[in-house]
Write a protein that holds these residues in place. Structure first.
Motif, PDB file in Angstrom:
ATOM      1  N   LYS A 140     -58.769 -53.267  37.421  1.00 47.92           N
ATOM      2  CA  LYS A 140     -59.884 -53.352  38.359  1.00 47.92           C
ATOM      3  C   LYS A 140     -61.139 -52.762  37.725  1.00 47.92           C
ATOM      4  N   LEU A 141     -62.250 -53.433  37.981  1.00 45.72           N
ATOM      5  CA  LEU A 141     -63.541 -52.987  37.478  1.00 45.72           C
ATOM      6  C   LEU A 141     -64.505 -52.901  38.646  1.00 45.72           C
ATOM      7  N   ASN A 142     -65.128 -51.762  38.820  1.00 42.14           N
ATOM      8  CA  ASN A 142     -66.007 -51.535  39.966  1.00 42.14           C
ATOM      9  C   ASN A 142     -67.472 -51.769  39.598  1.00 42.14           C
ATOM     10  N   ALA A 143     -68.136 -52.596  40.404  1.00 40.82           N
ATOM     11  CA  ALA A 143     -69.570 -52.819  40.260  1.00 40.82           C
ATOM     12  C   ALA A 143     -70.313 -51.960  41.286  1.00 40.82           C
ATOM     13  N   TYR A 144     -71.617 -51.762  41.073  1.00 37.22           N
ATOM     14  CA  TYR A 144     -72.401 -50.956  41.999  1.00 37.22           C
ATOM     15  C   TYR A 144     -73.868 -51.397  41.970  1.00 37.22           C
ATOM     16  N   ASN A 184     -67.679 -63.612  33.611  1.00 39.08           N
ATOM     17  CA  ASN A 184     -67.893 -64.757  34.493  1.00 39.08           C
ATOM     18  C   ASN A 184     -67.933 -64.288  35.942  1.00 39.08           C
ATOM     19  N   ILE A 185     -68.842 -64.861  36.703  1.00 37.50           N
ATOM     20  CA  ILE A 185     -68.926 -64.593  38.139  1.00 37.50           C
ATOM     21  C   ILE A 185     -68.592 -65.890  38.867  1.00 37.50           C
ATOM     22  N   TYR A 186     -67.651 -65.812  39.817  1.00 39.37           N
ATOM     23  CA  TYR A 186     -67.143 -66.988  40.510  1.00 39.37           C
ATOM     24  C   TYR A 186     -67.477 -66.898  41.999  1.00 39.37           C
ATOM     25  N   ASP A 187     -67.709 -68.068  42.616  1.00 37.89           N
ATOM     26  CA  ASP A 187     -67.738 -68.071  44.068  1.00 37.89           C
ATOM     27  C   ASP A 187     -66.302 -68.169  44.570  1.00 37.89           C
ATOM     28  N   MET A 188     -66.117 -68.150  45.891  1.00 38.09           N
ATOM     29  CA  MET A 188     -64.774 -68.080  46.422  1.00 38.09           C
ATOM     30  C   MET A 188     -64.006 -69.395  46.308  1.00 38.09           C
ATOM     31  N   SER A 189     -64.659 -70.450  45.865  1.00 41.18           N
ATOM     32  CA  SER A 189     -63.950 -71.698  45.593  1.00 41.18           C
ATOM     33  C   SER A 189     -63.413 -71.731  44.179  1.00 41.18           C
ATOM     34  N   GLY A 192     -72.511 -63.649  50.505  1.00 47.22           N
ATOM     35  CA  GLY A 192     -71.068 -63.762  50.690  1.00 47.22           C
ATOM     36  C   GLY A 192     -70.311 -63.036  49.594  1.00 47.22           C
ATOM     37  N   LEU A 193     -69.004 -63.297  49.527  1.00 44.06           N
ATOM     38  CA  LEU A 193     -68.133 -62.656  48.557  1.00 44.06           C
ATOM     39  C   LEU A 193     -68.123 -63.418  47.237  1.00 44.06           C
ATOM     40  N   TYR A 194     -68.096 -62.678  46.124  1.00 40.43           N
ATOM     41  CA  TYR A 194     -67.983 -63.264  44.792  1.00 40.43           C
ATOM     42  C   TYR A 194     -66.945 -62.467  43.997  1.00 40.43           C
ATOM     43  N   HIS A 195     -66.329 -63.141  43.050  1.00 40.95           N
ATOM     44  CA  HIS A 195     -65.285 -62.539  42.230  1.00 40.95           C
ATOM     45  C   HIS A 195     -65.743 -62.595  40.777  1.00 40.95           C
ATOM     46  N   TYR A 196     -65.496 -61.541  40.005  1.00 44.90           N
ATOM     47  CA  TYR A 196     -65.900 -61.566  38.609  1.00 44.90           C
ATOM     48  C   TYR A 196     -64.744 -61.125  37.717  1.00 44.90           C
ATOM     49  N   ARG A 197     -64.745 -61.667  36.502  1.00 46.10           N
ATOM     50  CA  ARG A 197     -63.728 -61.308  35.507  1.00 46.10           C
ATOM     51  C   ARG A 197     -64.433 -60.997  34.194  1.00 46.10           C
ATOM     52  N   LEU A 198     -64.074 -59.860  33.620  1.00 38.94           N
ATOM     53  CA  LEU A 198     -64.634 -59.427  32.348  1.00 38.94           C
ATOM     54  C   LEU A 198     -63.562 -59.546  31.274  1.00 38.94           C
ATOM     55  N   TYR A 199     -63.817 -60.367  30.264  1.00 38.40           N
ATOM     56  CA  TYR A 199     -62.927 -60.496  29.116  1.00 38.40           C
ATOM     57  C   TYR A 199     -63.533 -59.676  27.986  1.00 38.40           C
ATOM     58  N   THR A 200     -62.784 -58.703  27.524  1.00 41.62           N
ATOM     59  CA  THR A 200     -63.265 -57.909  26.407  1.00 41.62           C
ATOM     60  C   THR A 200     -62.073 -57.588  25.511  1.00 41.62           C
ATOM     61  N   GLY A 250     -58.972 -56.715  24.142  1.00 41.26           N
ATOM     62  CA  GLY A 250     -57.779 -56.015  24.609  1.00 41.26           C
ATOM     63  C   GLY A 250     -57.643 -55.913  26.104  1.00 41.26           C
ATOM     64  N   LYS A 251     -58.577 -56.425  26.907  1.00 43.57           N
ATOM     65  CA  LYS A 251     -58.502 -56.225  28.342  1.00 43.57           C
ATOM     66  C   LYS A 251     -59.054 -57.428  29.109  1.00 43.57           C
ATOM     67  N   VAL A 252     -58.541 -57.581  30.318  1.00 46.03           N
ATOM     68  CA  VAL A 252     -59.157 -58.463  31.297  1.00 46.03           C
ATOM     69  C   VAL A 252     -59.357 -57.621  32.547  1.00 46.03           C
ATOM     70  N   LEU A 253     -60.592 -57.479  33.004  1.00 44.32           N
ATOM     71  CA  LEU A 253     -60.902 -56.657  34.166  1.00 44.32           C
ATOM     72  C   LEU A 253     -61.566 -57.524  35.214  1.00 44.32           C
ATOM     73  N   SER A 254     -61.373 -57.179  36.465  1.00 44.69           N
ATOM     74  CA  SER A 254     -61.913 -58.018  37.524  1.00 44.69           C
ATOM     75  C   SER A 254     -62.307 -57.181  38.726  1.00 44.69           C
ATOM     76  N   GLY A 255     -63.004 -57.812  39.638  1.00 47.16           N
ATOM     77  CA  GLY A 255     -63.396 -57.148  40.869  1.00 47.16           C
ATOM     78  C   GLY A 255     -64.085 -58.126  41.802  1.00 47.16           C
ATOM     79  N   LYS A 256     -64.482 -57.636  42.974  1.00 52.15           N
ATOM     80  CA  LYS A 256     -65.189 -58.444  43.960  1.00 52.15           C
ATOM     81  C   LYS A 256     -66.499 -57.750  44.322  1.00 52.15           C
ATOM     82  N   ILE A 257     -67.491 -58.553  44.641  1.00 53.68           N
ATOM     83  CA  ILE A 257     -68.765 -58.025  45.076  1.00 53.68           C
ATOM     84  C   ILE A 257     -69.241 -58.824  46.288  1.00 53.68           C
TER      85      ILE A 257
END
Length: 564
Positions: free
Chosen positions: A481-485, A505-510, A543-551, A553-560
């Motif tokens: 999990k990755l926290n945005a602010y 990448n930032i994704y919409d809920m679709s 609305g809600l958006y989902h993001y995934r960070l590829y770096t 050795g890691k894949v991190l994600s969260g919602k905003i």
């Protein structure tokens, strides 16, 4: 708090009417397209698998129409297991007729295996805490037994993939109730953990790409809490469903509906199974139910003929004659970009936890699966390298002391050493990479511990052509999990990315990518700042958006949450 929750639910309702999704699945995209306007009427066909269309035929006798959703079950009893092929043949026919496909699996207790009965030794059995811990621990006897049971199911699911059939797959259903051996275990190491193991095995180890994952719950009054206590994770399910049996005596309440909508975050929701069919007025008041599935014989014993006809014949509910038909246009069947190719040994059984074979043990002959002491090594044979070129080797390891490992090709050629960091514990996983040049052909490899001791979780080989920092080797892993602010945000949101090369990448809920970043904010090289605009610079909807960070050795994600 209730007012805030209601406003969030209302915002989601407004945001997701008429969503046009871009998922890999034609039938899932269709569900998105009917959100808020239509509901598919379905029927489950339980025993016998030798007559896998019995209850759909009974419904046709009442309606003169066939259900838009066809559902069946792999089942558990001796005769049912032996008739699975008959059921699969029917599934292919139904898909070709244009029906949406739902498949269940009332799995036998792995302690006793299959076939089994509807009793305390079978589907209705239970596991001790010790047995449960063994089940979810990779490489144990009970864990391997579960994998062998999944192998049997994968044989049939592969037939469906080969026939182009998309499957809404619903294993471990009603996980928040304790009637079945898998259910009633909240928390990260409970039923949700087994769901993750099941998902990863079918998806990564067996390589099935036609499964749309359905997470299913029971209609208890504590549903709002259960939806969080049993959640296997955002990346483990595509559709959220609720089984409606008036378990709390309250039925289709607004509270349950709102809880489902809020948890789904824009993804489709459905009534997974029911005795009491939802009235048309209810579907008008709770418009985001994208389908309902009557439970076989209970559909006819729990509803009058008039009620059945009123619902299925209504303009809101879709029967088979009103379904669009499938064209085979899902991107899982027609990929437009190269897909990651995992090169795996034949004795390698799980991307999320390896089952190894030790061919040499100079460290004392007392190895546990996945653990290598200094001087030990594990070998893999019959690995098909498709073409000569550069490859990225990814190892997921844990070590309380660190050490050095080496990849060797059969015959003695070595590819250099890699330092394993001190991760602080046997389960504190990290991923390390190595770039090597490989020759095409069937080869064998060995992984050797030169110094130290390390816990081996998985390894993969990925072609570098088209690879993205080697992180494609991480697809299918649990994401961190990755926290945005600030979150929610109005004008701008900051997402930490560190200093390594990355892809955000930032994704919409679709599931559609609305914005991508490969460079950090010039004012702060450790953060990305998103102003809520899409790739063309146009502001996206609240609305809600989902993001995934590829770096590395890691894949991190969260919602905003974007406010107005």
């Amino acid at each position: 708090m209730n007012t805030i929750r209601s406003l969030i639910v209302l915002a989601l309702l407004c945001l997701h009417f008429g969503v046009q999704a871009q998922t890999p699945f034609e039938s899932l995209n269709y569900l998105y397209s009917i959100q808020g306007s239509k509901t598919i009427g379905g029927m489950h066909n339980r025993q016998p698998n030798s007559n896998p269309n019995q209850y759909s035929q009974q419904l046709n006798g009442v309606l003169g129409q066939w259900p838009g959703l066809y559902s069946a079950d792999f089942q558990f009893e001796y005769n049912e297991v032996n008739a699975r092929q008959t059921m699969i043949n029917q599934v292919i026919t139904e898909w070709n007729n244009g029906a949406m496909i739902n498949l269940m699996w009332h799995a036998c207790n792995p302690v006793n295996g299959e076939p089994c009965n509807w009793d305390g030794s079978g589907v209705l059995g239970s596991l001790t805490n010790s047995q449960w811990n063994e089940l979810i621990t990779n490489g144990t006897a009970l864990n391997n037994k579960w994998k062998s049971m999944m192998d049997e199911i994968a044989y049939y699911l592969q037939q469906l993939e080969d026939a182009g059939v998309e499957v809404f797959f619903r294993p471990l259903h009603e996980m928040n109730q304790g009637m079945f051996w898998w259910g009633g275990r909240p928390g990260p190491n409970g039923t949700a953990k087994l769901y993750q193991i099941t998902h990863d095995y079918f998806t990564n180890t067996k390589g099935l790409s036609n499964l749309i994952w359905v997470w299913n719950m029971q209609d208890y009054s504590g549903l709002a809490n259960d939806l969080y206590n049993y959640d296997p994770g955002w990346n483990y399910w595509d559709v959220l469903t609720l089984d409606m049996y008036w378990s709390d005596g309250q039925g289709y309440t607004t509270q349950k509906y709102n809880a489902m909508v809020a948890k789904a975050g824009g993804r489709p929701i459905g009534i997974g199974e029911c005795e009491d069919l939802p009235a048309v007025s209810l579907l008008n008041n709770q418009p985001l139910w994208t389908f309902f599935m009557g439970w076989s014989e209970l559909t006819f014993s729990g509803n009058s003929t008039q009620k059945i006809q009123d619902i299925y014949w209504s303009s809101r509910v879709l029967t088979l004659n009103e379904m669009p038909g499938w064209t085979g246009s899902g991107s899982w069947q027609n990929p437009t970009t190269p897909t990651t190719q995992y090169i795996q040994a034949e004795d390698y059984s799980n991307m999320s936890g390896v089952q190894t074979e030790t061919t040499s043990d100079s460290g004392g002959g007392n190895l546990n699966v996945g653990w290598i002491d200094s001087g030990d090594w594990m070998s893999y044979s019959n690995i098909n390298v498709p073409s000569t070129g550069s490859y990225t080797i990814a190892y997921r390891v844990a070590s309380p002391s660190g050490g050095t490992i080496q990849l060797e090709q059969a015959g003695g050629a070595a590819y250099g050493t890699i330092n394993v960091p001190n991760t602080g514990g046997y389960q504190s996983w990290t991923t390390i990479y190595q770039t090597v040049n490989l020759n095409a052909g069937v080869q064998g490899f060995g992984i050797k511990a030169l110094t130290g001791g390390w816990n081996f979780n998985w390894w993969s080989i990925t072609p570098n052509s088209g690879a993205r920092l080697g992180v494609t080797a991480l697809e299918g892993l649990n994401e961190e999990k990755l926290n945005a602010y600030p979150n929610p945000f109005t004008a701008k949101v900051k997402i930490p990315v560190g200093e390594s090369p990355f892809n955000l990448n930032i994704y919409d809920m679709s599931g559609k990518i609305v914005r991508s970043f490969t460079k950090a904010d010039p004012a702060n090289p450790k953060e990305v700042v998103w102003d809520g605009s899409n790739i063309t610079g146009t502001a996206v909807a609240p609305g809600l958006y989902h993001y995934r960070l590829y770096t590395e050795g890691k894949v991190l994600s969260g919602k905003i949450m974007k406010d107005k």
